[in-house]
Scaffold this active site. Structure first.
Site, PDB file in Angstrom:
ATOM      1  N   GLY A 168     -24.763 -46.806 -33.945  1.00  0.00           N
ATOM      2  CA  GLY A 168     -23.464 -46.330 -34.420  1.00  0.00           C
ATOM      3  C   GLY A 168     -22.921 -45.159 -33.618  1.00  0.00           C
ATOM      4  O   GLY A 168     -22.016 -44.456 -34.051  1.00  0.00           O
ATOM      5  N   LYS A 169     -23.458 -44.941 -32.422  1.00  0.00           N
ATOM      6  CA  LYS A 169     -22.990 -43.840 -31.577  1.00  0.00           C
ATOM      7  C   LYS A 169     -21.808 -44.274 -30.693  1.00  0.00           C
ATOM      8  O   LYS A 169     -21.084 -43.453 -30.152  1.00  0.00           O
ATOM      9  CB  LYS A 169     -24.129 -43.341 -30.680  1.00  0.00           C
ATOM     10  N   VAL A 170     -21.684 -45.566 -30.518  1.00  0.00           N
ATOM     11  CA  VAL A 170     -20.628 -46.150 -29.692  1.00  0.00           C
ATOM     12  C   VAL A 170     -20.050 -47.306 -30.488  1.00  0.00           C
ATOM     13  O   VAL A 170     -20.785 -48.009 -31.176  1.00  0.00           O
ATOM     14  CB  VAL A 170     -21.222 -46.647 -28.347  1.00  0.00           C
TER      15      VAL A 170
ATOM     16  N   VAL B 220     -18.168 -43.424 -30.441  1.00  0.00           N
ATOM     17  CA  VAL B 220     -17.094 -43.126 -29.495  1.00  0.00           C
ATOM     18  C   VAL B 220     -16.388 -44.426 -29.104  1.00  0.00           C
ATOM     19  O   VAL B 220     -16.938 -45.526 -29.241  1.00  0.00           O
ATOM     20  CB  VAL B 220     -17.606 -42.409 -28.220  1.00  0.00           C
TER      21      VAL B 220
END
Lengths: 309, 309, 309, 309
Positions: free
Chosen positions: B277-279, B249
């Protein structure tokens, strides 16, 4: 009115003796810890009690994998309700990958570049998560397509447990010992991403309602049900709500750092669950405020030491 | 090196002015609160940003139902990821039931006998939960059987939102405004129990993999994705993990009382999510330590006041 | 039984309107926040109420210095009970030193080498702490030796407040407005180290029993006493215990992130203090769970906005 | 990079073995607990290390009185820095009064009427607090007036420790074994109220600067100083700040439920203290997140079991 006793320590005293001294304090932390040790010991001893453990937070990667596996091996646990993350990390280790000692003050951009993902102060390599994909596909392919079209997480994990050949794996031990592993949010994890991509290529429907049916069936007619709650989240809620059909669980201990005041379920006292019919009686309930990765091994040992003789 | 400014209060100052004064402090709580207000204001203003909110903890029964609904109405929210409990309580109110003011020091055995279930200091009647069963069945019956055989929670809740006629309902507002409501653990709630019993009588398969496909589709090709995280749990994780396919995100704020040290995901700092790798970047991230039921309404107003002119 | 209301936000709404909406929720965080705003507003309005504020935690260095000073200026505060750290940081700023914006992930060995000392994510230079020594000696020298031989912290700080010429200083404002500043653990701070070294060279006895006499005298015959508790520690306890001689305080709000379960006084609910005679009645008591550096400015504004008209 | 080990439990394993298994985990809670056990064991073994313990929170009334006393008896503790409450409760028990097992959900108005005062779930009678007054006066009268005119808390408590004839009293054990008890906020307690009323009748000046001189003298020239921090507050700060004159303590463990994010000193990590010169090196520092009344007895036993052979 009873008065507070004081803990007397002796150099060589056992964990059980210490827990008993704590129970005699009767108040504050020691009273709760001691009571939890006794309830857990009673639970372990009771052949007519179906015993569940819920796992939320980094218990499996964080050093408790062998503790959980050992309790399943010894048949002290009949059911496990876990987050997808704990399943992911069990499978990763079963495939030969290791968790790495890191630091909580890491530079996460740099970690990402170097191929590490972080849980507080431990790391796992992105390489191992990629390797997990192939292994997951391989394990799924071995399940007959017919079965994959409507499968519960407990059935999927029984299959995986059978295919993994690691005696330290809690999935493997569960398969061997007939314990049932539920993962109501299995897709919400790294393993789950691989289930999802697989489902777009080949037939796969993981049906949570099958899990729930199984969970109710496992508990409904049992004389007694006892629950060990490590962390909160859906694992805590799932096992308690499934027991509403039998009027609630008979005994429960929970270890948590979450606080009750925000009103969230993870930090809620077990007594509140009585009003929902999730718990039967306040007598065999206790909350220990603490980090489950520290408290549970001590409690488990105190309970095991009650099983002798 | 920049130095700390001090908040200057004036009697009639607006929430936005206060938030700006707080941002100027730059450190500790005020710095984080002020930064969160600015990120949220920027997010609301950005037409090319797909905006999600995650709801965990008693936000809907605890006074924030109209706040969430209002933001959906105004099209500041495109997606909602929620616990089953918040859906349950939205439907209960839409059916005309009310949450009752109680006390956290209740006698839960007595409450149970009197027909009340408790969430900290608020109650709901067991009668209303029974009434919910009939309503749920009725709403499910109206969905064509064909659709019910493999349905995502987002599709189910869009149907429910259409059938509920309460302008204060966030499900209803979402249906009207085209916002998508995901409930990855929908079965793990009182509403979920009714879905389960229904599934034993008539065809119903709620397939979480459909939800995940939709969530990835909604975010994958968007220019920017922003997330408002209220509480932790699966709602927090689900929206972040779905964004790994697009590299994370672009902006996120979280409000939580959970602490990071236990290693659980609910209390984890957003920076940690970069390593997964989520942000994408640490620039537009902030954690406000606090009770979301207090902090979020204040933040939302500060953000709304940035939209003027 | 009353039911829960939901907060309705409107773009231009004032902080007071929001607080009133929150009070109408009646439960959980919003109910407590709203009640605190009302109690504080009533307290400010009540001319026959002696009003105290306790300061623990980095409130003065962390952005709230001007807020506290402003309330003293407007005569909404009659007494301040503070940690030595908050006094130290007030004097440092009054001498022209600034707090620096840093990071909580600092390398503390490196910081030390570079001459910085850290409080979470803010720094102060060791240079400024050394400069404080000279200033402290100078201020002490100006106090007649006779007075220094047996002085309360409140007398010492009144002297300092008179000598410091900074209109943003809460010590200075207190001196001007006749508010009394108590620092029961003044020696336990950087300023305190300088008091100690001074006491080895020249006569100085800071006598905490003088403080206590003054605190009892200030409250004993007052119609009403109200307390605003920011953080816990000795400041919280000192003001409450001094009121046991008059049967307890009449109203109190506290804002804290400390939890009650460990049994420590900082996190203890105000109701517990009733059993000690430190508080009179449960009617005008409320605990807001949160970070005081965020919550208090919002509360203070809501209370100020009640004073109009 | 080292990898995470998993705890292996065996029925009869000792607390020391468990702590060693935990240390091998190296991360999260177990890693910190295990490290704390080793640091504490090393500290106990080191004859050239001056060892302090700080006590904040209800440790003495809450079951740990005999644990603290026992460690003093065995000469593992040279200095104690405590809140006034822990001194009060030690004296109360030494005078024959007992702490009563209660409940945290008490009606405090009713408790007050019945003559009980409450600390979470334990009570003390107001009668015993009144009896404490007479005993305090009697003990004070036996101190020569000349000494009372300028006395440190450590001198006062050495006198009290000599006069109390209870082998379970930590004050008594300290007097016998030559350990020094500091109570920098002694007047801020029930015992303190009695000191205050006495001071209004007969000469008494308790001078905190004497305490500080003694504390600096005790540590300044020692080869090594080690600190065990139970809870936060002034006891934690006082011992650390006194060590700035020697460049900081050499080793420290703290057990606390307070969180760091608010910036308060009680929850601050020990590493932060390096930037203030209160701690020398990060090598022998560890924070265990937990309730000290549970964690410390376990840690103390693990450390004692390292002293054998």
């Amino acid at each position: 009115m009873p008065s507070v006793s004081h803990i007397k320590i002796k150099d060589g005293m056992s964990i059980l003796s210490l827990a008993q001294q704590m129970e005699a304090v009767k108040v504050l932390g020691p009273g709760r810890f001691g009571k939890a040790a006794r309830i857990l010991g009673d639970m372990f001893r009771d052949k007519n009690c179906m015993k569940f453990i819920s796992l939320a937070g980094p218990l499996i990667p964080g050093g408790l994998r062998a503790v959980v596996t050992d309790l399943i091996e010894r048949k002290f646990i009949d059911g496990i309700v876990t987050t997808g993350a704990n399943v992911t990390h069990d499978v990763l280790e079963a495939l030969g990958h290791r968790h790495i000692v890191g630091t909580e003050n890491a530079d996460d951009i740099n970690l990402r570049k170097r191929g590490f993902s972080r849980i507080y102060d431990l790391y796992i390599t992105q390489h191992s998560i990629e390797a997990l994909e192939k292994a997951t596909y391989r394990m799924l392919d071995r399940i007959p397509e017919q079965n994959r079209r409507n499968i519960g997480s407990f059935e999927l994990l029984r299959e995986f447990g059978g295919q993994l050949k690691d005696k330290n794996s809690f999935l493997h031990a569960s398969k061997l010992r007939g314990a049932t592993v539920f993962c109501p949010g299995i897709f919400d994890s790294m393993l789950g991403l691989h289930l999802w991509t697989y489902s777009r290529l080949r037939p796969l429907v993981v049906n949570p309602l099958r899990d729930f049916t199984r969970l109710v069936d496992m508990t409904y007619e049992r004389k007694r049900v006892g629950v060990i709650i490590l962390g909160g989240g859906m694992p805590k809620h799932q096992i308690l709500i499934a027991n509403t059909y039998r009027g609630g669980v008979d005994a429960a201990i929970q270890i948590t750092l979450d606080r009750p005041d925000g009103g969230g379920f993870s930090g809620a006292p077990l007594e509140e669950a009585i009003s929902w019919g999730k718990v039967k009686t306040p007598k065999k309930l206790v909350t220990v405020v603490g980090d489950a990765t520290i408290i549970f091994p001590v409690l488990a040992l105190a309970a095991l030491q009650q099983q002798r003789g």
